[in-house]
Design a protein around this motif. Structure first.
Motif, PDB file in Angstrom:
ATOM      1  N   THR A   1       0.916  -1.093  -0.041  1.00 55.33           N
ATOM      2  CA  THR A   1      -0.134   0.126   0.092  1.00 55.33           C
ATOM      3  C   THR A   1       0.832   1.114  -0.088  1.00 55.33           C
ATOM      4  OG1 THR A   1      -1.756  -1.056   1.170  1.00 55.33           O
ATOM      5  CG2 THR A   1      -1.773   1.243   1.323  1.00 55.33           C
ATOM      6  N   ALA A   2       0.410   2.082  -0.932  1.00 51.97           N
ATOM      7  CA  ALA A   2       1.408   3.173  -1.075  1.00 51.97           C
ATOM      8  C   ALA A   2       1.429   4.290   0.309  1.00 51.97           C
ATOM      9  CB  ALA A   2       0.772   4.203  -2.316  1.00 51.97           C
ATOM     10  N   VAL A   3       2.420   4.912   0.570  1.00 48.12           N
ATOM     11  CA  VAL A   3       2.464   5.590   1.743  1.00 48.12           C
ATOM     12  C   VAL A   3       1.905   7.064   1.513  1.00 48.12           C
ATOM     13  CG1 VAL A   3       4.000   6.638   3.550  1.00 48.12           C
ATOM     14  CG2 VAL A   3       4.300   4.467   2.903  1.00 48.12           C
ATOM     15  N   SER A   4       0.853   7.583   2.281  1.00 48.75           N
ATOM     16  CA  SER A   4       0.170   8.750   2.185  1.00 48.75           C
ATOM     17  C   SER A   4       0.645   9.443   3.453  1.00 48.75           C
ATOM     18  CB  SER A   4      -1.132   8.747   1.889  1.00 48.75           C
ATOM     19  OG  SER A   4      -1.837   9.915   2.235  1.00 48.75           O
ATOM     20  N   GLY A   5       1.441  10.525   3.455  1.00 47.19           N
ATOM     21  CA  GLY A   5       1.829  11.191   4.419  1.00 47.19           C
ATOM     22  C   GLY A   5       2.989  10.671   5.352  1.00 47.19           C
ATOM     23  N   GLU A   6       2.881  10.350   6.689  1.00 54.33           N
ATOM     24  CA  GLU A   6       3.728   9.508   7.570  1.00 54.33           C
ATOM     25  C   GLU A   6       2.848   8.161   7.766  1.00 54.33           C
ATOM     26  OE1 GLU A   6       6.936  12.390   9.894  1.00 54.33           O
ATOM     27  OE2 GLU A   6       4.977  11.910  10.808  1.00 54.33           O
ATOM     28  N   GLN A   7       3.835   7.298   8.059  1.00 58.09           N
ATOM     29  CA  GLN A   7       2.883   5.909   8.326  1.00 58.09           C
ATOM     30  C   GLN A   7       3.934   5.210   9.414  1.00 58.09           C
ATOM     31  OE1 GLN A   7       1.492   3.360   5.309  1.00 58.09           O
ATOM     32  NE2 GLN A   7       1.882   1.537   6.456  1.00 58.09           N
ATOM     33  N   LYS A   8       3.134   5.085  10.441  1.00 57.51           N
ATOM     34  CA  LYS A   8       3.852   4.284  11.625  1.00 57.51           C
ATOM     35  C   LYS A   8       4.150   2.784  11.292  1.00 57.51           C
ATOM     36  CE  LYS A   8       3.650   3.445  16.579  1.00 57.51           C
ATOM     37  NZ  LYS A   8       2.778   3.657  17.959  1.00 57.51           N
ATOM     38  N   LEU A   9       5.261   2.462  11.515  1.00 50.37           N
ATOM     39  CA  LEU A   9       6.056   1.184  11.295  1.00 50.37           C
ATOM     40  C   LEU A   9       5.667   0.078  12.046  1.00 50.37           C
ATOM     41  CD1 LEU A   9       9.275   2.031   9.193  1.00 50.37           C
ATOM     42  CD2 LEU A   9       7.235   1.317   7.952  1.00 50.37           C
ATOM     43  N   LYS A  10       5.180  -1.082  11.704  1.00 48.66           N
ATOM     44  CA  LYS A  10       5.063  -2.214  12.634  1.00 48.66           C
ATOM     45  C   LYS A  10       6.076  -3.481  12.422  1.00 48.66           C
ATOM     46  CE  LYS A  10       0.974  -3.127  11.371  1.00 48.66           C
ATOM     47  NZ  LYS A  10       0.783  -2.338  10.198  1.00 48.66           N
ATOM     48  N   ASP A  11       6.320  -4.310  13.334  1.00 47.96           N
ATOM     49  CA  ASP A  11       7.327  -5.259  13.155  1.00 47.96           C
ATOM     50  C   ASP A  11       6.886  -6.113  12.101  1.00 47.96           C
ATOM     51  OD1 ASP A  11       9.449  -6.570  13.911  1.00 47.96           O
ATOM     52  OD2 ASP A  11       8.439  -8.153  15.069  1.00 47.96           O
ATOM     53  N   HIS A  12       8.039  -6.328  11.124  1.00 44.75           N
ATOM     54  CA  HIS A  12       7.867  -7.130   9.885  1.00 44.75           C
ATOM     55  C   HIS A  12       7.190  -6.361   8.882  1.00 44.75           C
ATOM     56  CE1 HIS A  12       9.698 -10.544  11.901  1.00 44.75           C
ATOM     57  NE2 HIS A  12       8.676 -10.346  12.893  1.00 44.75           N
ATOM     58  N   ASP A  13       6.836  -5.243   8.726  1.00 46.82           N
ATOM     59  CA  ASP A  13       6.473  -4.438   7.621  1.00 46.82           C
ATOM     60  C   ASP A  13       7.518  -4.616   6.422  1.00 46.82           C
ATOM     61  OD1 ASP A  13       3.957  -3.599   8.704  1.00 46.82           O
ATOM     62  OD2 ASP A  13       4.528  -1.747   8.977  1.00 46.82           O
ATOM     63  N   VAL A  14       6.994  -4.697   5.469  1.00 44.98           N
ATOM     64  CA  VAL A  14       7.924  -4.682   4.200  1.00 44.98           C
ATOM     65  C   VAL A  14       7.659  -3.554   3.371  1.00 44.98           C
ATOM     66  CG1 VAL A  14       8.458  -6.148   1.890  1.00 44.98           C
ATOM     67  CG2 VAL A  14       7.755  -7.493   3.955  1.00 44.98           C
ATOM     68  N   ILE A  15       8.853  -2.831   3.116  1.00 46.52           N
ATOM     69  CA  ILE A  15       8.794  -1.494   2.411  1.00 46.52           C
ATOM     70  C   ILE A  15       9.420  -1.622   1.121  1.00 46.52           C
ATOM     71  CG2 ILE A  15       9.677   0.896   2.571  1.00 46.52           C
ATOM     72  CD1 ILE A  15      10.278   0.371   5.564  1.00 46.52           C
ATOM     73  N   VAL A  16       8.847  -1.242   0.222  1.00 47.06           N
ATOM     74  CA  VAL A  16       9.514  -1.326  -1.157  1.00 47.06           C
ATOM     75  C   VAL A  16       9.741   0.014  -1.764  1.00 47.06           C
ATOM     76  CG1 VAL A  16       9.208  -1.843  -3.506  1.00 47.06           C
ATOM     77  CG2 VAL A  16       8.256  -3.408  -1.782  1.00 47.06           C
TER      78      VAL A  16
END
Length: 239
Positions: free
Chosen positions: A213-228
């Motif tokens: 899912t595309a980031v809009s503004g700021e996004q709080k990260l959770k354990d094991h989130d996958v960023i591309v």
């Protein structure tokens, strides 16, 4: 002390606003902390965020943009004497405890730059702050001070590269702001705050994605989130 913002129109001072809240909004609507009554100013034009001793200005996708010292910005770490332009109004940031305008902020230890590898595919390269400043260009303004005692209870975190020639390598998130991406194409920052780690889009037409899912503004990260980002996949991990 986070300083203050002095609102000016031409040579007339319209008001002074202490930067005392964690977030302050600037725009045309009366609901903003600093209202600028000009039709060319967006309803919510930009905002100032203060966390762990650092104050950051962020444009909120405004129609006419936000300038700092004559340069259009998306995000900018404010320094003492910085002059913010919101259409025809100006805001001067005053904070004797902050570095002066034009001085670099204190460097983070490492960053992660994405660039073409030997086989033409993208690779993630860890480098020192000095090297990153030369490579990252516009993203070098994201260099930040060391974490304060306020973040002492926040769990340690790291990024693990999932693809490309450096798959398996990890980068610890030890600084308040870590910059990552491919200069001129796509750049993001991970901001370390007292309540977690937040991913923000800094440069590029398309934002990074988190779990598809595309980031809009700021996004709080959770354990094991996958960023591309720029074709590189990295996993966010709590330690």
């Amino acid at each position: 002390m986070a300083g203050k913002l002095i609102l000016m129109f031409h040579d007339q001072v319209l008001g002074e606003f202490p930067v005392e809240k964690e977030r302050m909004s600037i725009g045309r609507k009366a609901t903003n902390d600093i209202q600028i009554d000009n039709l060319a100013v967006s309803g919510e034009h930009c905002r100032v965020t203060t966390s762990m001793g650092q104050t950051v200005l962020e444009d909120l996708g405004s129609t006419n943009g936000t300038l700092v010292n004559g340069q259009r910005i998306t995000r900018h770490v404010l320094r003492n004497g910085d002059l913010i332009e919101v259409v025809k109004h100006r805001l001067k940031y005053v904070n004797d405890a902050a570095p002066a305008a034009g001085e670099p902020a204190e460097e983070f230890e490492k960053t992660m730059v994405f660039r073409p590898g030997a086989m033409g595919n993208m690779e993630a390269v860890e480098m020192s702050a000095a090297q990153a400043a030369r490579e990252m260009g516009v993203a070098k303004e994201a260099m930040a001070a060391r974490p304060s005692a306020e973040s002492a209870t926040l769990p340690k975190a790291a990024l693990r590269i999932l693809n490309g020639p450096n798959a398996g390598r990890e980068l610890e998130l030890t600084k308040v702001v870590t910059s990552l991406g491919k200069p001129g194409v796509q750049v993001a920052t991970i901001n370390k705050r007292a309540d977690g780690y937040f991913l923000a889009h800094v440069e590029g037409k398309s934002p990074p994605t988190v779990n598809g899912t595309a980031v809009s503004g700021e996004q709080k990260l959770k354990d094991h989130d996958v960023i591309v980002l720029s074709g590189i996949q990295v996993e966010f991990l709590y330690r």
